[in-house]
Write a protein that holds these residues in place. Structure first.
Motif, PDB file in Angstrom:
ATOM      1  N   VAL A  95       0.823  -1.215   0.000  1.00 61.79           N
ATOM      2  CA  VAL A  95       0.000   0.000   0.000  1.00 61.79           C
ATOM      3  C   VAL A  95       0.859   1.268   0.000  1.00 61.79           C
ATOM      4  O   VAL A  95       0.644   2.175  -0.835  1.00 61.79           O
ATOM      5  CB  VAL A  95      -0.986  -0.017   1.192  1.00 61.79           C
ATOM      6  CG1 VAL A  95      -1.726   1.329   1.289  1.00 61.79           C
ATOM      7  CG2 VAL A  95      -1.986  -1.149   1.045  1.00 61.79           C
ATOM      8  N   PRO A  96       1.883   1.403   0.871  1.00 65.30           N
ATOM      9  CA  PRO A  96       2.716   2.610   0.822  1.00 65.30           C
ATOM     10  C   PRO A  96       3.460   2.767  -0.505  1.00 65.30           C
ATOM     11  O   PRO A  96       3.605   3.895  -1.011  1.00 65.30           O
ATOM     12  CB  PRO A  96       3.688   2.408   1.987  1.00 65.30           C
ATOM     13  CG  PRO A  96       2.982   1.497   2.907  1.00 65.30           C
ATOM     14  CD  PRO A  96       2.212   0.575   2.034  1.00 65.30           C
ATOM     15  N   GLU A  97       3.956   1.649  -1.069  1.00 65.25           N
ATOM     16  CA  GLU A  97       4.678   1.753  -2.334  1.00 65.25           C
ATOM     17  C   GLU A  97       3.760   2.237  -3.451  1.00 65.25           C
ATOM     18  O   GLU A  97       4.151   3.059  -4.290  1.00 65.25           O
ATOM     19  CB  GLU A  97       5.277   0.388  -2.698  1.00 65.25           C
ATOM     20  CG  GLU A  97       6.357  -0.097  -1.751  1.00 65.25           C
ATOM     21  CD  GLU A  97       7.614   0.771  -1.804  1.00 65.25           C
ATOM     22  OE1 GLU A  97       7.753   1.578  -2.734  1.00 65.25           O
ATOM     23  OE2 GLU A  97       8.455   0.651  -0.885  1.00 65.25           O
ATOM     24  N   ALA A  98       2.545   1.705  -3.498  1.00 62.71           N
ATOM     25  CA  ALA A  98       1.590   2.157  -4.510  1.00 62.71           C
ATOM     26  C   ALA A  98       1.253   3.633  -4.302  1.00 62.71           C
ATOM     27  O   ALA A  98       1.104   4.399  -5.269  1.00 62.71           O
ATOM     28  CB  ALA A  98       0.321   1.310  -4.445  1.00 62.71           C
ATOM     29  N   THR A  99       1.143   4.031  -3.047  1.00 59.72           N
ATOM     30  CA  THR A  99       0.851   5.438  -2.739  1.00 59.72           C
ATOM     31  C   THR A  99       1.988   6.341  -3.219  1.00 59.72           C
ATOM     32  O   THR A  99       1.753   7.419  -3.784  1.00 59.72           O
ATOM     33  CB  THR A  99       0.639   5.615  -1.225  1.00 59.72           C
ATOM     34  OG1 THR A  99      -0.413   4.767  -0.786  1.00 59.72           O
ATOM     35  CG2 THR A  99       0.288   7.059  -0.896  1.00 59.72           C
ATOM     36  N   ILE A 100       3.231   5.896  -2.996  1.00 61.36           N
ATOM     37  CA  ILE A 100       4.381   6.695  -3.419  1.00 61.36           C
ATOM     38  C   ILE A 100       4.393   6.855  -4.947  1.00 61.36           C
ATOM     39  O   ILE A 100       4.721   7.918  -5.483  1.00 61.36           O
ATOM     40  CB  ILE A 100       5.683   6.044  -2.924  1.00 61.36           C
ATOM     41  CG1 ILE A 100       5.789   6.202  -1.400  1.00 61.36           C
ATOM     42  CG2 ILE A 100       6.908   6.668  -3.593  1.00 61.36           C
ATOM     43  CD1 ILE A 100       6.960   5.464  -0.783  1.00 61.36           C
ATOM     44  N   ALA A 101       4.005   5.780  -5.661  1.00 58.36           N
ATOM     45  CA  ALA A 101       3.963   5.863  -7.115  1.00 58.36           C
ATOM     46  C   ALA A 101       2.962   6.928  -7.574  1.00 58.36           C
ATOM     47  O   ALA A 101       3.240   7.729  -8.480  1.00 58.36           O
ATOM     48  CB  ALA A 101       3.605   4.504  -7.706  1.00 58.36           C
ATOM     49  N   VAL A 102       1.784   6.940  -6.936  1.00 56.16           N
ATOM     50  CA  VAL A 102       0.772   7.944  -7.284  1.00 56.16           C
ATOM     51  C   VAL A 102       1.273   9.346  -6.954  1.00 56.16           C
ATOM     52  O   VAL A 102       1.123  10.309  -7.748  1.00 56.16           O
ATOM     53  CB  VAL A 102      -0.548   7.641  -6.554  1.00 56.16           C
ATOM     54  CG1 VAL A 102      -1.559   8.763  -6.772  1.00 56.16           C
ATOM     55  CG2 VAL A 102      -1.126   6.310  -7.021  1.00 56.16           C
ATOM     56  N   LEU A 103       1.881   9.491  -5.781  1.00 54.59           N
ATOM     57  CA  LEU A 103       2.393  10.796  -5.362  1.00 54.59           C
ATOM     58  C   LEU A 103       3.479  11.297  -6.307  1.00 54.59           C
ATOM     59  O   LEU A 103       3.574  12.504  -6.589  1.00 54.59           O
ATOM     60  CB  LEU A 103       2.960  10.697  -3.940  1.00 54.59           C
ATOM     61  CG  LEU A 103       1.947  10.443  -2.815  1.00 54.59           C
ATOM     62  CD1 LEU A 103       2.667  10.228  -1.498  1.00 54.59           C
ATOM     63  CD2 LEU A 103       0.959  11.586  -2.691  1.00 54.59           C
ATOM     64  N   MET A 104       4.295  10.371  -6.807  1.00 59.89           N
ATOM     65  CA  MET A 104       5.382  10.765  -7.688  1.00 59.89           C
ATOM     66  C   MET A 104       4.840  11.378  -8.987  1.00 59.89           C
ATOM     67  O   MET A 104       5.306  12.426  -9.457  1.00 59.89           O
ATOM     68  CB  MET A 104       6.263   9.567  -8.011  1.00 59.89           C
ATOM     69  CG  MET A 104       7.516   9.910  -8.815  1.00 59.89           C
ATOM     70  SD  MET A 104       8.558   8.458  -9.055  1.00 59.89           S
ATOM     71  CE  MET A 104       9.007   8.101  -7.355  1.00 59.89           C
ATOM     72  N   VAL A 105       3.831  10.722  -9.560  1.00 59.29           N
ATOM     73  CA  VAL A 105       3.242  11.228 -10.805  1.00 59.29           C
ATOM     74  C   VAL A 105       2.622  12.605 -10.583  1.00 59.29           C
ATOM     75  O   VAL A 105       2.871  13.563 -11.342  1.00 59.29           O
ATOM     76  CB  VAL A 105       2.185  10.241 -11.345  1.00 59.29           C
ATOM     77  CG1 VAL A 105       1.440  10.834 -12.531  1.00 59.29           C
ATOM     78  CG2 VAL A 105       2.843   8.933 -11.738  1.00 59.29           C
ATOM     79  N   LEU A 106       1.816  12.721  -9.531  1.00 61.64           N
ATOM     80  CA  LEU A 106       1.151  13.998  -9.257  1.00 61.64           C
ATOM     81  C   LEU A 106       2.156  15.079  -8.870  1.00 61.64           C
ATOM     82  O   LEU A 106       2.036  16.242  -9.282  1.00 61.64           O
ATOM     83  CB  LEU A 106       0.115  13.819  -8.144  1.00 61.64           C
ATOM     84  CG  LEU A 106      -1.114  12.956  -8.490  1.00 61.64           C
ATOM     85  CD1 LEU A 106      -1.994  12.785  -7.259  1.00 61.64           C
ATOM     86  CD2 LEU A 106      -1.917  13.583  -9.622  1.00 61.64           C
TER      87      LEU A 106
END
Length: 607
Positions: free
Chosen positions: A262-273
């Protein structure tokens, strides 16, 4: 037997842990100080990303090297502060939590010592040993480390989320939203893990019981060639424990996988945004780097929650196991208004010594419903200075009756009085001063000869110890390498059965008690030693009131009268000769024993 635990789901982890508060309370300020120091250390680390943002958006963006030094010193200062605060945390809690552990273990041991024999009849010794050692140590480790970081990591996450929302509210909300599925996941995990934890701790207690029994009974196991069978039993329990531990590992593996995914997926989303915001000019590069640094800093507090919650569950289960013992009620308690104590120095008929057993009934507390009482209306009077031998077939209740006099068990009906005072109206210390016992199974401790003999008479002098050893024909200990200071091995296994029995007899007579209870005290002696002990014991019995369980005629001959116990009742009382002449049951009982010279007397009585 293993006492069945309550179902783990019926207990709250928090409520179980809160029961430890009375023990933690004396160290509460150090615990609070340690938590504050840990939080300060964590916040110091959390400030570093904010300084990095200043470095990127300031000296680096403007290519101003002179402005870099103050910020570098600030980072260094934060690192030093973090190290000092962590040192302070360990300093504050290590000793205080060790004292908390010692207090719990001491309370548990004291409680076990205060419990009646009926309590120990129900509990496996390995279970009690496991709770007093492993479970108490687990509680200390939780209080010293896991509890502090549960609080600090939760606070760190809250502070970090607040900083992220202030820096960029949209990205902060995404981070906050990602924590909700993890929270649900941890709740589900907690319920399953707690059940598995309690099961593994109980299985570890059963395994400890097998190890203890194997060590104490090693002679029997080897003599009967059963060590392989015990090994198979141990292996079976060990496999069950291994299976439970592997199940716990699988639960942890699933939990860790989810907590990482869950945190890794969140970081991926945050990186794009975040990159999009920087490219569009709504966010600076320094702010983005700082944001991601804080998010990465919060990964450990989030990931560690699974480990810390598992530790909390382990500790809650350990606390439940400890309090299951501490919550047990003591049925043998001191009276609110105890009778006046009798003097230990008073001996002989002129100083009292009347023992009365009146309408005594007894059944074990865990006896199945509908089973008859073990003792059913016992009436017996032992006059001052008199010795009464208690005889009966195996299972007739002889040992049980003698255990009621010193209140190892409490009667369930009727009463036992000493000089007119019910034993339940005396404190246990008063009762121990009046009554001394020697059991058929002699138990010795890993202590010196002197300490074993004066176990119940701490003020005993060496002269009194030597007199008792002479009575018990146990003077062989004086020839040991260090005499009375010679240490006896565990349970006295380095001595013969007869030697152990003689030392136990010396322990019973050293205090010259007013009442003496002996449970077949000469069963392990050879004929020659038995004759010598009987001769010396006659002098002791002449000045005390004694109830003696007898399994052979030679012991019966020490008594003034004999009481025949049959099927939980006393059916005949009289001298040995009288009972031989009047009681067919008594004659039958003695005819099955090796009477030796006593058979002539029986034949004459029958004629």
């Amino acid at each position: 037997m293993t006492v069945a635990p309550p179902h783990p789901s019926s207990r709250s982890t928090v409520k179980s842990l809160l029961r430890l508060w009375p023990y933690v309370r004396p160290a509460r300020w150090k615990l609070i100080g340690s938590t504050a120091a840990t939080l300060a250390a964590t916040v110091s680390g959390l400030v570093v990303p904010l300084v990095i943002q200043k470095v990127i958006d300031g000296p680096i963006a403007h290519r101003d090297g002179s402005a870099l030094w103050p910020m570098a010193l600030a980072v260094l200062g934060l690192g030093v502060a973090e190290a000092v605060f962590f040192w302070l945390r360990r300093t504050l809690t290590s000793r205080s939590m060790a004292r908390v552990e010692a207090a719990i273990r001491r309370r548990l041991y004291t409680h076990l010592q205060e419990q009646p024999v009926a309590f120990h009849d129900k509990w496996q010794s390995g279970q009690l040993l496991s709770r007093a050692s492993n479970d108490v140590s687990l509680i200390r480790m939780f209080l010293n480390f896991m509890l502090i970081f549960l609080i600090v990591n939760a606070a760190t996450f809250g502070i970090g989320i607040g900083v992220l929302l202030v820096k960029q509210w949209l990205l902060g909300l995404i981070v906050l939203a990602s924590s909700l599925p993890m929270l649900i996941f941890m709740i589900i995990f907690e319920q399953k893990y707690r059940v598995a934890t309690r099961r593994s701790q109980d299985q570890a207690g059963d395994l400890a019981t097998v190890v203890e029994e194997s060590i104490l009974g090693i002679r029997i196991l080897k003599a009967f060639g059963r060590h392989r069978a015990m090994e198979r039993r141990f292996s079976t329990l060990a496999r069950e424990l291994r299976g439970t531990e592997l199940y716990k590992i699988r639960l942890l593996a699933v939990m860790w996988s989810g907590m990482i995914l869950v945190p890794e997926a969140t970081i991926a989303v945050l990186m794009v945004l975040g990159v999009h915001m920087v490219s569009s000019g709504t966010m600076t590069t320094g702010a983005l780097v700082s944001f991601f640094s804080i998010v990465m800093y919060l990964r450990w507090p989030v990931l560690s929650m699974g480990f810390l919650l598992a530790g909390a569950n382990d500790t809650a289960a350990a606390a439940d196991r400890v309090f299951e013992v501490l919550d047990s009620e003591n049925s043998v308690t001191d009276p609110e208004k105890p009778a006046l104590p009798a003097s230990r120095a008073a001996n002989g008929a002129d100083a009292g010594g009347l023992l009365r057993v009146e309408g005594v009934r007894f059944r074990h507390p865990d006896a199945p419903e509908g089973t008859p009482d073990l003792l059913r209306g016992i009436d017996l009077e032992v006059r001052p200075g008199e010795t009464v031998a208690l005889v009966g077939a195996t299972g007739s209740g002889k040992t049980t009756l003698t255990s009621l006099v010193p209140r190892l068990y409490d009667v369930t009906g009727g009463g036992i009085t000493l000089d007119g005072t019910d034993v339940r109206d005396l404190t246990r210390s008063q009762l121990r001063e009046l009554v001394s016992v020697a059991f058929e199974e002699p138990i010795l401790f890993s202590a010196s000869v002197r300490e074993n003999v004066i176990l119940g008479y701490q003020q005993g002098t060496d002269a009194e110890v030597r007199r008792a050893l002479k009575v018990a024909q146990a003077e062989f200990v004086l020839d040991l390498p260090w005499g009375l200071d010679t240490r006896i091995g565990e349970q006295g296994l380095n001595l013969s059965g007869g030697q152990r029995q003689r030392l136990a007899l010396a322990r019973a007579v050293v205090a010259r008690p007013r009442f003496l209870v002996l449970d077949d005290p000469l069963s392990a002696l050879d004929v020659h030693t038995e004759a010598l002990v009987e001769e010396a014991l006659r002098h002791v019995l002449a000045t005390t009131t004694a109830l003696v369980v007898a399994h052979r005629p030679s012991t019966v001959m020490l008594a003034d009268r004999v009481a025949l116990l049959e099927d939980g009742r006393i059916t005949a009382v009289g001298t040995h000769s009288d009972l031989l002449a009047s009681s067919a049951a008594y004659r039958h009982l003695l005819s099955s024993a090796d009477l030796g010279g006593s058979r002539n007397e029986e034949r004459e009585a029958v004629k």
